[in-house]
Design an enzyme around this catalytic site. Structure first.
Site, PDB file in Angstrom:
ATOM      1  N   GLU A 115       0.834  -1.207   0.000  1.00  0.00           N
ATOM      2  CA  GLU A 115       0.000   0.000   0.000  1.00  0.00           C
ATOM      3  C   GLU A 115       0.868   1.257   0.000  1.00  0.00           C
ATOM      4  O   GLU A 115       0.521   2.260  -0.637  1.00  0.00           O
ATOM      5  CB  GLU A 115      -0.934  -0.029   1.207  1.00  0.00           C
ATOM      6  CG  GLU A 115      -2.005  -1.100   1.077  1.00  0.00           C
ATOM      7  CD  GLU A 115      -2.940  -1.160   2.262  1.00  0.00           C
ATOM      8  OE1 GLU A 115      -4.114  -0.783   2.101  1.00  0.00           O
ATOM      9  OE2 GLU A 115      -2.509  -1.571   3.346  1.00  0.00           O
ATOM     10  N   GLU A 137      -3.980  -9.578   2.834  1.00  0.00           N
ATOM     11  CA  GLU A 137      -4.696  -9.388   4.102  1.00  0.00           C
ATOM     12  C   GLU A 137      -5.905 -10.299   4.253  1.00  0.00           C
ATOM     13  O   GLU A 137      -6.239 -10.718   5.374  1.00  0.00           O
ATOM     14  CB  GLU A 137      -5.149  -7.918   4.236  1.00  0.00           C
ATOM     15  CG  GLU A 137      -4.034  -6.942   4.533  1.00  0.00           C
ATOM     16  CD  GLU A 137      -3.429  -6.339   3.269  1.00  0.00           C
ATOM     17  OE1 GLU A 137      -2.805  -5.276   3.371  1.00  0.00           O
ATOM     18  OE2 GLU A 137      -3.572  -6.948   2.183  1.00  0.00           O
TER      19      GLU A 137
END
Length: 710
Positions: A115, A137
């Site tokens: 990210e 995730e």
């Protein structure tokens, strides 16, 4: 600043160096949030022409601090939300500052690390096999909460972003470049910095695509006809995969679609809200505990004896070239180990090698291996009918039929040709190792290595220590399992060990319910909706009812020799009835299911006439609880009897080996998350209705009274 530092080079480029002090990896937490906000404030006072984001660690960025994330509760959810929003605001400030920002990725950039990279305008990675990128995730019950959903959707569009986000895919650098995740690769780390510098010098002003005037979402927004058609069925398709028990993929899809209909900052806020809802939920806590902390402990050798040097195996013997032996031979050869695959005849041994030939041919066809790799692996497998060919093997694995006398004979034949220090292992799934070791001249070097079928796909190996197995033998077996790239759990000896014993309660409970008159479809559907990969009736067909009968009869005989009378189990009569009806399972073409040659299997229509009783039907939650509880209770018994000595082996073994639903975090974690007091009370209700098999051990009642988890 504790996690970041700023350096400016002679070209006027700012290097934002990720370097968490006192830690081996960079983490996204409160300290990082504070430091990043300070960096943004400092940059606003500086003159610079661009930013290079790089790491001083061997990895780029490890992502969120899972230990801290697992501690977040509904009471602390708001401060956690504020921290997440702070990180996003700082990343957004870097992204919209007008100057080019380049990520130089020197190692793994997964989750929060990726990210950070996505917030950069240009991404360059070191061309090395250790570098992986992606957003995994979802595998821990979470979603990308650092802007990963908003940016991935805007970069690729909803359709292309969906597998990247809901499946948690990880990419090596070549595939990442091809997929458009990366812009460049560099052969060396200095070259990576030079390429980053060149990009900054060539691009005085840079803007992300989604911040440009006239930007349109690739593939269309959610309201466009094609996209609306896809999104109409997407939730149902996702529910089919998650079975409704894994909330993260559904939250990801919601954040994707909702975020695609609003501006970028609002999309990020929506993402944060879904993220916090998952973080504070029980499923994420279960998955983080088991699939991160406990699994990493096992891989680090938590159940391996201390003080014994690590070993590697170069030559292994496999006795029996049936499906299990052939699978073990492939697993070893594919990891660079020479294999002697022995059977009663050379033709049988060659047939066993053919299993590897078939697997490798498929991999070659799919581009997963080269022709040279295929030849190298096959060249390591040496079919044989001569026991003398086992000479020089450091480890021999017996994978013959579950017959005590046969196993004893092949053990004694093999040991005459093995080096004195060699380890002998049995792949038995039920017979106690201590008893099998009586045939060995070196019982201290005799151990159980229980592989699961199909070996090439199943990640678990159950290591069973007999009464005389020494620590050195356990350590060598543990090292070998890790060498195969599989996950070892260590258990002590008993009939059925851990996995087979607990798995038997699952199949028996399903068959028992059928015998009571419960609808077969209701039983199988309840298992599916619990999150089991296969229902108890379907998996019983796979195992075969005749084999289950043989194991039962062998157990009765063995216990009788010890003066113990084995009472009938709840499902025994139903198994006997099916065998009488000549419906023993899949191999025979008929069992609880029919197996038409040109269509999918289906439940046998005759089950209704044979077993169904309208008054015996149960609520869905009752069937689910019977399946979940019976396995958890038997696991607790294994822990009570010291067959299991750690909750990590119980949880990982129950999920990886016998299909206990992943959302629970494993059989013992299911008890923890249910609440021990509530679990005992519910088990007592089930025992009163269905029998003493649901009574929990006294040790579990004591844990509940003391409020002590596993």
């Amino acid at each position: 600043m504790n996690s970041l530092r700023i350096e400016q080079d002679q070209n006027g480029i700012v290097h934002l160096v990720l370097d968490r002090q006192g830690a081996s990896a960079n983490l996204m937490d409160e300290q990082f949030a504070a430091d990043l906000a300070q960096v943004v404030a400092q940059l606003q006072q500086m003159t610079y022409c661009g930013i290079i984001v790089r790491s001083a660690k061997s990895t780029f960025f490890a992502g969120g601090d899972l230990g801290k994330i697992a501690e977040v509760t509904t009471e602390t959810g708001q401060p956690f939300f504020a921290m997440v929003e702070s990180i996003k605001a700082s990343m957004r400030a870097l992204e919209t500052g007008g100057k080019p920002v380049v990520a130089c990725i020197n190692g793994a950039a997964l989750g929060g690390g990726w990210e950070v990279a996505l917030a950069c305008h240009h991404r360059i990675a070191f061309k090395h096999k250790s570098v992986k990128v992606g957003l995994p995730e979802v595998t821990l019950g979470l979603l990308p909460g650092g802007g990963g959903i908003a940016r991935t959707v805007r970069l690729f569009g909803l359709k292309a972003a969906m597998p990247l986000l809901t499946e948690g895919k990880q990419f090596g650098v070549e595939k990442a470049l091809k997929a458009g995740l990366l812009h460049e690769l560099a052969d060396t780390e200095p070259a990576m910095l030079a390429q980053a510098t060149a990009f900054i010098q060539a691009n005085e002003q840079v803007t992300q695509p989604w911040d440009m005037k006239g930007y349109r979402l690739p593939g269309g927004n959610p309201g466009s006809p094609k996209m609306a058609q896809m999104l109409a069925v997407a939730p149902a398709m996702l529910k089919l995969q998650t079975k409704g028990v894994l909330p993260a993929p559904e939250a990801i899809l919601s954040a994707m679609v909702e975020g695609a209909q609003v501006d970028f900052d609002t999309a990020c806020r929506i993402e944060s809200r879904y993220f916090v809802s998952l973080v504070t939920g029980q499923v994420a806590k279960n998955l983080i505990n088991t699939f991160w902390f406990q699994l990493n402990d096992i891989k680090a050798g938590a159940s391996r004896p201390d003080g014994i040097a690590a070993t590697t195996v170069t030559k292994v013997g496999v006795l029996g070239a049936g499906m299990m032996g052939a699978g073990i031979a492939y697993a070893a050869a594919s990891r660079g180990i020479e294999v002697v695959l022995k059977d009663v005849s050379l033709d049988c041994a060659k047939k066993g090698k053919g299993y590897s030939e078939t697997l490798l041919a498929k991999q070659l066809q799919r581009g997963r291996i080269t022709a040279d790799q295929q030849r190298e692996i096959l060249a390591r497998i040496h079919p044989s009918e001569q026991v003398a060919d086992l000479g020089g093997c450091e480890l021999v694995i017996e994978a013959v039929f579950e017959q005590r006398q046969l196993k004893a004979r092949v053990t004694q034949e093999a040991e005459r040709h093995l080096p004195r220090e060699a380890v002998f292992a049995s792949n038995t799934s039920t017979l106690p190792i201590t008893g099998l070791a009586k045939a060995s001249e070196r019982p201290s070097q005799f151990i159980g290595l229980h592989f699961f079928s199909p070996v090439d796909k199943m990640p678990l190996v159950e290591i069973i220590c007999g009464e005389q197995t020494d620590s050195a033998t356990l350590a060598r077996a543990y090292d070998f399992v890790l060498q195969l790239g599989k996950t070892p759990i260590v258990v002590n000896d008993s009939r059925g060990f851990f996995t087979s014993r607990v798995f038997g309660t699952f199949t028996n409970e399903g068959i028992a319910m059928l015998g009571e008159g419960v609808s077969a479809a209701a039983i199988e559907n309840a298992a599916f909706l619990c999150g089991f990969p296969v229902g108890p009736l379907a998996v019983s067909d796979e195992v075969s009812l005749t084999l289950m009968e043989k194991i039962r009869n062998q157990t009765i005989a063995d216990l009788a020799d010890e003066g113990i009378i084995q009472p009938p189990k709840a499902g025994d009569a139903t198994i006997d009835r099916m065998i009488e009806l000549e419906r023993p399972g899949k191999l025979a073409g008929q069992g609880f299911y029919d197996y038409p040659p040109e269509s999918k299997k289906r439940l046998w229509s005759g089950l209704e006439a044979q077993f169904y009783r309208a008054e015996a039907q149960l609520p869905l939650t009752e069937i689910k609880d019977r399946l979940l509880f019976i396995m958890a209770i038997e696991t607790a018994r294994c822990y009570d009897e010291q067959v299991l000595t750690s909750s990590r082996d119980a949880n990982i073994g129950s999920i990886f080996g016998i299909g206990y639903p992943a959302w629970t975090g494993g059989a013992l974690q299911f008890i923890n998350q249910y609440g021990l007091g509530r679990f005992v009370a519910r088990a007592d209700e089930l025992a009163e209705r269905y029998g003493d098999r649901f009574l929990v051990p006294d040790s579990l009642r004591a844990r509940a009274d003391a409020n002590q988890q596993y």
